[in-house]
Write a protein that holds these residues in place. Structure first.
Motif, PDB file in Angstrom:
ATOM      1  N   LYS A  25       0.850  -1.272  -0.034  1.00  0.00           N
ATOM      2  CA  LYS A  25       0.070   0.036   0.065  1.00  0.00           C
ATOM      3  C   LYS A  25       0.877   1.213  -0.082  1.00  0.00           C
ATOM      4  O   LYS A  25       2.016   1.191   0.181  1.00  0.00           O
ATOM      5  N   ILE A  26       0.175   2.385  -0.623  1.00  0.00           N
ATOM      6  CA  ILE A  26       1.092   3.608  -0.376  1.00  0.00           C
ATOM      7  C   ILE A  26       1.199   4.126   1.188  1.00  0.00           C
ATOM      8  O   ILE A  26       0.116   4.059   1.754  1.00  0.00           O
ATOM      9  N   PRO A  27       2.195   4.161   1.573  1.00  0.00           N
ATOM     10  CA  PRO A  27       2.374   4.604   3.050  1.00  0.00           C
ATOM     11  C   PRO A  27       2.065   6.298   3.089  1.00  0.00           C
ATOM     12  O   PRO A  27       2.637   7.042   2.150  1.00  0.00           O
ATOM     13  N   TYR A  28       1.267   6.725   4.021  1.00  0.00           N
ATOM     14  CA  TYR A  28       0.838   7.859   4.357  1.00  0.00           C
ATOM     15  C   TYR A  28       1.171   8.423   5.749  1.00  0.00           C
ATOM     16  O   TYR A  28       1.266   7.312   6.710  1.00  0.00           O
ATOM     17  N   PRO A  29       1.200   9.616   6.047  1.00  0.00           N
ATOM     18  CA  PRO A  29       1.591  10.354   7.467  1.00  0.00           C
ATOM     19  C   PRO A  29       0.343   9.695   8.497  1.00  0.00           C
ATOM     20  O   PRO A  29      -0.780   9.645   8.088  1.00  0.00           O
ATOM     21  N   THR A  30       0.775   9.391   9.902  1.00  0.00           N
ATOM     22  CA  THR A  30      -0.271   8.940  10.768  1.00  0.00           C
ATOM     23  C   THR A  30      -0.287  10.244  11.926  1.00  0.00           C
ATOM     24  O   THR A  30       0.077  11.170  11.409  1.00  0.00           O
ATOM     25  N   LYS A  31      -0.758  10.049  12.677  1.00  0.00           N
ATOM     26  CA  LYS A  31      -0.907  10.984  13.691  1.00  0.00           C
ATOM     27  C   LYS A  31       0.261  11.000  14.448  1.00  0.00           C
ATOM     28  O   LYS A  31       0.478  12.248  15.325  1.00  0.00           O
ATOM     29  N   ASN A  32       1.251  10.410  14.263  1.00  0.00           N
ATOM     30  CA  ASN A  32       2.532  10.468  14.876  1.00  0.00           C
ATOM     31  C   ASN A  32       3.414  11.787  14.006  1.00  0.00           C
ATOM     32  O   ASN A  32       3.669  11.394  12.898  1.00  0.00           O
ATOM     33  N   PRO A  33       3.724  12.548  14.617  1.00  0.00           N
ATOM     34  CA  PRO A  33       4.524  13.775  13.696  1.00  0.00           C
ATOM     35  C   PRO A  33       5.700  13.225  13.029  1.00  0.00           C
ATOM     36  O   PRO A  33       5.907  14.048  12.077  1.00  0.00           O
ATOM     37  N   PHE A  34       6.411  12.206  13.661  1.00  0.00           N
ATOM     38  CA  PHE A  34       7.762  11.693  13.009  1.00  0.00           C
ATOM     39  C   PHE A  34       7.385  11.151  11.775  1.00  0.00           C
ATOM     40  O   PHE A  34       8.206  10.939  10.737  1.00  0.00           O
ATOM     41  N   THR A  35       6.074  10.849  11.489  1.00  0.00           N
ATOM     42  CA  THR A  35       5.819  10.276  10.087  1.00  0.00           C
ATOM     43  C   THR A  35       5.383  11.309   8.953  1.00  0.00           C
ATOM     44  O   THR A  35       5.075  10.939   7.951  1.00  0.00           O
ATOM     45  N   TRP A  36       5.262  12.427   9.474  1.00  0.00           N
ATOM     46  CA  TRP A  36       4.755  13.496   8.586  1.00  0.00           C
ATOM     47  C   TRP A  36       5.639  13.581   7.383  1.00  0.00           C
ATOM     48  O   TRP A  36       5.212  14.391   6.471  1.00  0.00           O
ATOM     49  N   ILE A  37       6.799  13.306   7.543  1.00  0.00           N
ATOM     50  CA  ILE A  37       8.102  13.505   6.384  1.00  0.00           C
ATOM     51  C   ILE A  37       7.641  12.618   5.228  1.00  0.00           C
ATOM     52  O   ILE A  37       7.983  12.655   4.348  1.00  0.00           O
TER      53      ILE A  37
END
Length: 291
Positions: free
Chosen positions: A210-222
């Protein structure tokens, strides 16, 4: 080595995995192999009736040779640097001059570097055991020798100079070390966050992509900007470690690792673009807007 099969009757809804199982029962010498049709490698979950074939088809099997599990390779290549570095840190005999056997450094940055290096590889070992889900179960056996040479060799080279009795601390002292530690820890947390996000994309036992998208974790917003932020954070961790130790072998390891991760990131990025038509076009492989 390619082997052709003829005149096998299988149901249209049979999967490639089932066909491979039939082949293995009659050709036990072929342990792990890939199946091809018209030069295209097929996945185990592919269904026969969805492939570009008619009522008859010729499949080709290629023996992959001696294989080893990804988990075994990862555990071996990560455990090595952990143990090797500690041998230099404790200055076991035959590494430095006899008068330095089992002595400790007077510089606190040396002890901090050991903690950071150990933390990094313990984290990798635990992620291998409890976080990562591998889409491929095995890799060629030769990879374990290549990977271990790389990781173990660099670990010994770095550890020798960082723990050397004549080692000198970074130029800008405590300020430089504290900044480097902040960068290192920030990127370690970020790297772990990305690994968790990627793990949650794939259900246990599945090879779904699947396409990875940002989660609620700010470290994933990249994820908004790069396709492989796990490599971005990994690079940041080693840049922090380089700044902390101000050691040339660490800088060399960081540079070589960056080059290799860039190759992997570009390949993964191309794969995403090819597989998903709606893949975000703003993303770069590893460095936002640059690379």
């Amino acid at each position: 080595v390619f082997v052709c099969l003829f005149d096998w009757q299988v149901e249209p809804n049979a999967t490639i995995g089932e066909i491979k199982s039939m082949f293995h029962k009659s050709h036990v010498l072929f342990d792990i192999f890939k199946l091809f049709i018209r030069g295209k490698s097929l996945k185990d979950e592919d269904v026969l009736q969805h492939l570009p074939v008619g009522t008859t088809a010729t499949f080709y099997f290629r023996d992959l040779g001696a294989q080893i599990s990804w988990v075994t390779v990862f555990l071996t290549e990560y455990a090595g640097p952990l143990l090797i570095y500690l041998m230099f840190y404790f200055r076991v005999p035959f590494i430095y001059a006899p008068k330095y056997d089992f002595t400790t450094s007077k510089h606190w940055v040396v002890h901090l570097a050991c903690m950071c290096h150990s933390f990094h590889y313990v984290k990798r070992l635990l992620e291998t055991l409890f976080v990562h889900r591998f889409s491929h179960g095995t890799m060629p056996l030769r990879n374990i020798f290549k990977n271990c040479t790389y990781y173990w060799g660099f670990a010994a080279w770095m550890a020798y100079y960082i723990n050397h009795p004549l080692y000198t601390p970074p130029t800008y002292g405590e300020q430089q070390i504290r900044l480097a530690l902040t960068v290192f820890l920030f990127c370690q947390i970020g790297n772990f966050s990305i690994h968790i996000a990627l793990r949650n994309l794939r259900p246990p036992g599945s090879k779904t992509r699947k396409i990875p998208y940002p989660t609620k974790n700010p470290f994933t917003w990249i994820f908004l900007l790069v396709s492989c932020p796990n490599y971005t954070y990994e690079l940041g961790s080693w840049l922090g470690f380089t700044l902390m130790t101000q050691c040339l072998p660490v800088a060399a390891f960081t540079l070589v690792g960056f080059i290799q991760m860039t190759v992997w990131a570009k390949g993964k990025h191309r794969s995403y673009l090819k597989e998903f038509r709606d893949y975000p076009t703003l993303r770069s492989p590893i460095l936002p807007f640059i690379l």
